[in-house]
Design a protein around this motif. Sequence first.
Motif, PDB file in Angstrom:
ATOM      1  N   TRP A 222       0.835  -1.213   0.000  1.00 16.80           N
ATOM      2  CA  TRP A 222       0.000   0.000   0.000  1.00 16.80           C
ATOM      3  C   TRP A 222       0.864   1.255   0.000  1.00 16.80           C
ATOM      4  O   TRP A 222       0.593   2.213  -0.713  1.00 16.80           O
ATOM      5  CB  TRP A 222      -0.938   0.006   1.204  1.00 16.80           C
ATOM      6  CG  TRP A 222      -1.852   1.201   1.230  1.00 16.80           C
ATOM      7  CD1 TRP A 222      -1.788   2.277   2.062  1.00 16.80           C
ATOM      8  CD2 TRP A 222      -2.974   1.455   0.363  1.00 16.80           C
ATOM      9  NE1 TRP A 222      -2.789   3.186   1.787  1.00 16.80           N
ATOM     10  CE2 TRP A 222      -3.535   2.694   0.748  1.00 16.80           C
ATOM     11  CE3 TRP A 222      -3.550   0.750  -0.696  1.00 16.80           C
ATOM     12  CZ2 TRP A 222      -4.643   3.246   0.102  1.00 16.80           C
ATOM     13  CZ3 TRP A 222      -4.657   1.292  -1.334  1.00 16.80           C
ATOM     14  CH2 TRP A 222      -5.194   2.528  -0.939  1.00 16.80           C
ATOM     15  N   ARG A 223       1.914   1.229   0.781  1.00 13.23           N
ATOM     16  CA  ARG A 223       2.796   2.404   0.913  1.00 13.23           C
ATOM     17  C   ARG A 223       3.362   2.840  -0.431  1.00 13.23           C
ATOM     18  O   ARG A 223       3.525   4.043  -0.693  1.00 13.23           O
ATOM     19  CB  ARG A 223       3.944   2.044   1.867  1.00 13.23           C
ATOM     20  CG  ARG A 223       4.932   3.171   2.161  1.00 13.23           C
ATOM     21  CD  ARG A 223       6.135   2.611   2.897  1.00 13.23           C
ATOM     22  NE  ARG A 223       6.888   1.685   2.067  1.00 13.23           N
ATOM     23  CZ  ARG A 223       7.545   0.624   2.534  1.00 13.23           C
ATOM     24  NH1 ARG A 223       7.510   0.331   3.821  1.00 13.23           N
ATOM     25  NH2 ARG A 223       8.221  -0.147   1.708  1.00 13.23           N
ATOM     26  N   ASP A 224       3.641   1.888  -1.310  1.00 11.91           N
ATOM     27  CA  ASP A 224       4.292   2.210  -2.574  1.00 11.91           C
ATOM     28  C   ASP A 224       3.310   2.444  -3.728  1.00 11.91           C
ATOM     29  O   ASP A 224       3.735   2.688  -4.852  1.00 11.91           O
ATOM     30  CB  ASP A 224       5.268   1.080  -2.961  1.00 11.91           C
ATOM     31  CG  ASP A 224       6.402   0.949  -1.950  1.00 11.91           C
ATOM     32  OD1 ASP A 224       6.652   1.926  -1.215  1.00 11.91           O
ATOM     33  OD2 ASP A 224       7.012  -0.137  -1.888  1.00 11.91           O
ATOM     34  N   THR A 225       2.015   2.356  -3.464  1.00 12.33           N
ATOM     35  CA  THR A 225       1.056   2.697  -4.506  1.00 12.33           C
ATOM     36  C   THR A 225       1.090   4.197  -4.760  1.00 12.33           C
ATOM     37  O   THR A 225       1.504   4.984  -3.912  1.00 12.33           O
ATOM     38  CB  THR A 225      -0.372   2.289  -4.108  1.00 12.33           C
ATOM     39  OG1 THR A 225      -0.711   2.947  -2.878  1.00 12.33           O
ATOM     40  CG2 THR A 225      -0.495   0.791  -3.942  1.00 12.33           C
ATOM     41  N   THR A 226       0.646   4.604  -5.918  1.00  9.80           N
ATOM     42  CA  THR A 226       0.653   6.027  -6.247  1.00  9.80           C
ATOM     43  C   THR A 226      -0.474   6.749  -5.504  1.00  9.80           C
ATOM     44  O   THR A 226      -1.480   6.141  -5.102  1.00  9.80           O
ATOM     45  CB  THR A 226       0.461   6.247  -7.751  1.00  9.80           C
ATOM     46  OG1 THR A 226      -0.860   5.822  -8.119  1.00  9.80           O
ATOM     47  CG2 THR A 226       1.495   5.470  -8.544  1.00  9.80           C
TER      48      THR A 226
END
Length: 485
Positions: free
Chosen positions: A66-70
């Motif tokens: 989730w952290r690395d989603t845009t």
Amino acid sequence: MSDTTTLTSRSELYIAGAWSSDAERAWIEVENPATEQVIGRIPEATARDVDRAVDAAVALHKSGAWRDTTLADRADVLTEIAEGIDKRAADLQALYVTDQGGLSSFAGFTSATASMIFRDTARLASSLDLGPTKRDTPGGSVYISREPSGPVAAIAPWNAPLVLSAVKIAPALLAGCPVVLKISPETPLTLFVLAEVFSEAGLPDGLISFLPGGRDVGQYLISRPGISHISFTGSTAAGQQVMRTAAERMTRLTLELGGKSAALVLDDAEPHDFVASLTRGSVVQTGQVCTTQSRILVPNSREAEWIDALTAAFETLAVGDPSDPSTEVGPLVSQAQVDRVESYVTSARNDGATVLTGGGRPSGPGFDTGYWFLPTLLTNTGPEMRVYREEVFGPVIVIEGYDTLDDGIDAVNDTEFGLGNGIYSPDVDRALALAPRLDSGTVSINTTGACITAPFGGMKMSGFGREGGIEGIEAMLESKQIQLP
């Protein structure tokens, strides 16, 4: 609309992406505060549920799923949640009335506001710059990035569960943080509907969990390793305990706490123009709102006019069945709340206050059961009285006079709280000029409450940090300096 029994009785909790049952869970009975009837029951979260929720949130955060989603992808999820809330609006509104005793005439506002919060937070994605952004300083050139702080423990109060949960969940998710939400056992049902909306969105496991329970569940949650930020709304005393627990692990905090807000009525305000808005601001949701303007300060030269006008307005308020669209004042949430409100009025009477209207429980048909208290207006009070200086959280309002404008401003600020005050005047420019002199996180002009999609919060003993707007998202981010040689 869903079947009523399905809405009010549940057997499973939504934890880390799945609905689960557990034979070890106790049951919470849900009452209708207008009738005292048990309308359903729900399971109470256990320590094992907390562990499972937090462990899943930590694992998700570490994985970067989730952290690395845009930001754009996260915004799309928030928009999907808003659409889900809209589809379930009828269920949410029905539960607001039966679970909380909220007015049917106000129920649409609560569901629409929750939807608006998710949509507006999604809109703000285009305003965020997470970096890394190069910054040239006298000490050298650096890059600044802003990163999600990590799993958030969100604790929402019973008086506005849907709206204040949305205020906590939406910015945390947009910032990239998983959320574990602790639900108040007094008014839990709308948040089961919200959990269903999330479960239908197909989100990563661990992104959000919904845990109903009392103080023990909340205390265990905020003390758990892995929680990076605590967002708490509640009383000042409870907030102090949260702060002590957070200090042990230096957990980041947002605290929106109690209030004792004042309405400063200026000498150019006419009663016939403002008495209706003052009355609404005093008794909305039966006074069970942290920004209730429970102290009305009027010029001594016009005090008699205002006493007559406000007393007449309070006496004509329609108290009764919250499902009736004509009702203006519904029940309090519980017997404990009735007892609390009554104790403040008794204390005020014993200290010499004058009860202008109300002052007790209503009688007659329709009031044999339920948690009722009449809209109450007091005068001849003062800072030495509990009812003047403490948060009642009920429809008990004091009206007092002041001599000069400076005296009035001093009276507004003569409290340990600083959440939301109001100024009433036909001259808006004059009121705007006075607003910086009031010690509160929100100042309302000719209205009450706070704009929920702009930064709001408290000063002094009313807490710190801000929710709403871009500031509410930034509270869930950590700034990181990346220095180059």
